[in-house]
Design an enzyme around this catalytic site. Structure first.
Site, PDB file in Angstrom:
ATOM      1  N   GLU A  51       9.104   1.598  11.292  1.00  0.00           N
ATOM      2  CA  GLU A  51      10.043   2.710  11.284  1.00  0.00           C
ATOM      3  C   GLU A  51       9.220   3.982  11.399  1.00  0.00           C
ATOM      4  O   GLU A  51       8.495   4.359  10.472  1.00  0.00           O
ATOM      5  CB  GLU A  51      10.900   2.753  10.023  1.00  0.00           C
ATOM      6  CG  GLU A  51      11.917   3.880  10.085  1.00  0.00           C
ATOM      7  CD  GLU A  51      12.772   4.016   8.849  1.00  0.00           C
ATOM      8  OE1 GLU A  51      12.953   5.166   8.397  1.00  0.00           O
ATOM      9  OE2 GLU A  51      13.244   2.997   8.332  1.00  0.00           O
ATOM     10  N   CYS A  99      12.704  11.017   7.665  1.00  0.00           N
ATOM     11  CA  CYS A  99      12.515  10.597   9.060  1.00  0.00           C
ATOM     12  C   CYS A  99      13.766  10.853   9.895  1.00  0.00           C
ATOM     13  O   CYS A  99      13.679  11.216  11.071  1.00  0.00           O
ATOM     14  CB  CYS A  99      12.154   9.113   9.122  1.00  0.00           C
ATOM     15  SG  CYS A  99      10.604   8.680   8.312  1.00  0.00           S
ATOM     16  N   LYS A 158       0.852  -1.191   0.000  1.00  0.00           N
ATOM     17  CA  LYS A 158       0.000   0.000   0.000  1.00  0.00           C
ATOM     18  C   LYS A 158       0.887   1.239   0.000  1.00  0.00           C
ATOM     19  O   LYS A 158       1.479   1.600   1.013  1.00  0.00           O
ATOM     20  CB  LYS A 158      -0.920   0.041   1.212  1.00  0.00           C
ATOM     21  CG  LYS A 158      -1.890   1.234   1.158  1.00  0.00           C
ATOM     22  CD  LYS A 158      -2.095   1.839   2.524  1.00  0.00           C
ATOM     23  CE  LYS A 158      -2.740   3.212   2.442  1.00  0.00           C
ATOM     24  NZ  LYS A 158      -1.848   4.258   1.897  1.00  0.00           N
ATOM     25  N   GLU A 218       8.295  16.163  15.540  1.00  0.00           N
ATOM     26  CA  GLU A 218       8.761  15.998  14.160  1.00  0.00           C
ATOM     27  C   GLU A 218       8.021  16.962  13.239  1.00  0.00           C
ATOM     28  O   GLU A 218       6.794  16.932  13.163  1.00  0.00           O
ATOM     29  CB  GLU A 218       8.554  14.559  13.702  1.00  0.00           C
ATOM     30  CG  GLU A 218       9.141  14.277  12.339  1.00  0.00           C
ATOM     31  CD  GLU A 218       9.064  12.810  11.973  1.00  0.00           C
ATOM     32  OE1 GLU A 218      10.051  12.275  11.438  1.00  0.00           O
ATOM     33  OE2 GLU A 218       8.011  12.193  12.220  1.00  0.00           O
TER      34      GLU A 218
END
Length: 495
Positions: free
Chosen positions: A266, A300, A191, A397
């Site tokens: 992750e 990331c 996906k 983040e």
């Protein structure tokens, strides 16, 4: 330059939009609905993509389940599976220019950088092709001398793997999951992110051309809250590998408890960078800038928290800010562009809000801080000082080209600041003192530490996080573990 409609035409269905790959066939979604794929550099629609719903997920998982049960992939030897993966790598390299253009249009990254990412994705398949015939167990002699027992272990594929990938590195992320899953012998449902589905669809076609049997790789496109959630909780899925936000990762953990899926996650990061007073600033300053600004900060592991010794603080801050000001921000297909746009209006609003919140809390912008233009989703490379660890800009983040900078006066303070985060994905330290660099590396709580470099290693080095940055590892031999089970077999041999 190839027009977007020509780039996607090879896998368009007769319904006029890009379809789902289920059991070897390109099909429309069960509802017939589509959603637009945008060019973030212009905000324009470049393709209509099939919008899968839960019934389409059921069909894709059932196809993968049948393919696994019938051993369509496992009946091939490890060497034969490796040859198929190697062919896939070759096909990706042969089509690298076109894949890079499609990635650039759908994601915004400069096309030259997109091509590097395509080659890295190809390297994933080449690396794991070499592992496909090297997944072995071990033998063990057991029991007392009068009762001989032979033990051995088998490494077996876990079954059906759901692979959910993000929008910030679409093709690499898909390859980092598909290549080891296929090397292990799994069947897969991929996906892609709703923002960037196009190169994942092209990859599905490449794997068909390389010889992956029908049903072994299925691709479903749509929204995370519907089909991502459906995959995470599906009883026919044995393992989920997800890359994305920590918030969504938590929801996948909860959904996976229904049948105790294996999980590889992750997740988010807020990676620290430490510049010591003896650092070689001619390397550290561009290294710091690259760590935070590359891919418009949509990484990331981006180094978004910078801690600089007071002796070199001003020089480092001004140097990084100057590099940020010198970078050419523009449309990814234009020549000479260093940074492309953010992925969406939503992300542009998010980045803007973090910068404004940091300023309201007392921060000061040294460079950048604003949107560029009114077409597309461009934002200036930004450096903010006068910040502290309590600010959202330094704790959460952002996923944009925004760097918060603090100073320190001793190494203990630097390490304490670096580790003061719920995340632990990546980090780096810049120093001429090799012993100090390795000592600091051991004390930083992160899955990856760079010494005089922030990111390197590619497929050869395991990547993953501590704490809320995730579970498990991708890349290297460790990347296979999410897709394998270990079975112990014991047999009494007699005296």
């Amino acid at each position: 330059m190839i027009a977007p409609e020509m780039l996607i035409s090879e896998f368009e269905t007769k319904t006029g939009h890009t379809g789902l790959l289920i059991d070897g066939q390109w099909v429309a979604s069960a509802s017939g609905e589509t959603f637009p794929a945008l060019d973030p550099g212009t905000g324009e629609v470049i393709a209509e993509v099939a919008r899968a719903e839960r019934s389409d997920v059921d069909a894709a998982v059932a196809a993968a389940r049948r393919a696994f049960a019938e051993e369509r992939w496992l009946r091939l030897t490890g060497q034969e599976r490796g040859e198929v993966l190697w062919r896939a790598a070759d096909l990706m390299r042969a089509q690298a220019d076109r894949l890079a253009e499609l990635e650039s249009r759908n994601m915004g990254i400069p096309v030259s950088q997109a091509r590097t990412m395509v080659l890295e994705a190809s390297a994933q398949f080449r690396y794991y092709a070499g592992w496909a015939d090297k997944i072995h167990g071990r033998t063990i002699d057991l029991g007392p001398g009068g009762r001989r027992v032979q033990g051995y272990t088998l490494r077996e594929p876990v079954g059906v793997a759901a692979l959910i990938v993000p929008w910030n590195a679409p093709l690499i992320s898909a390859a980092k999951k598909l290549a080891p899953a296929l090397a292990a012998g799994c069947s897969c449902v991929l996906k892609p992110a709703k923002e960037t589905p196009l190169t994942a669809l092209w990859l599905g076609q490449i794997l068909q051309e390389a010889g992956v049997p029908d049903g072994v790789v299925n691709v479903v496109t749509g929204f995370g809250e519907t089909i991502g959630a459906a995959l995470a909780e599906h009883p026919g899925v044995d393992t989920v590998s997800f890359t994305g936000s920590t918030e969504v990762g938590r929801s996948i953990v909860l959904a996976g408890t229904a049948n105790m899926k294996k999980l590889s996650l992750e997740l988010g990061g807020k990676s620290p960078v430490i510049v010591m007073p003896d650092a070689d600033l001619s390397k550290a300053i561009p290294g710091v800038a690259g760590a935070v600004f590359w891919n418009t900060g949509q990484v990331c592991a981006a180094g978004t928290r910078l801690f600089v010794h007071e002796a070199v603080f001003d020089e480092v801050v001004q140097g990084v800010a100057e590099i940020g000001r010198s970078l050419k921000v523009g449309y990814g297909m234009d020549p000479g562009v260093d940074l492309g746009p953010l992925i969406s209006q939503k992300q542009l609003d998010r980045v803007t809000a973090y910068v404004e919140g940091g300023l309201d809390a007392g921060g000061r912008v040294v460079s950048g801080g604003s949107r560029i233009g009114d077409r597309g989703f461009f934002f200036e490379p930004t450096v903010v000082v006068d910040v502290d660890q309590s600010m959202a800009l330094m704790r959460e983040e952002i996923f944009g080209p925004v760097l918060g900078v603090m100073q320190f006066n001793d190494v203990e303070t630097a390490i304490e600041l670096a580790n003061d985060t719920p995340y632990g994905l990546a980090s780096s330290v810049w120093t001429r003192d090799g012993a100090a660099g390795h000592s600091i590396a051991r004390r930083l709580r992160a899955g990856r530490v760079g010494i005089n470099i922030h990111r390197a290693g590619g497929v050869y080095m395991p990547a993953g996080g501590y704490r809320q940055s995730g579970w498990g590892r991708e890349n290297g031999p460790e990347g296979l573990e999410s897709y394998l089970e270990t079975k112990s077999v014991v047999a009494e041999l007699g005296s």
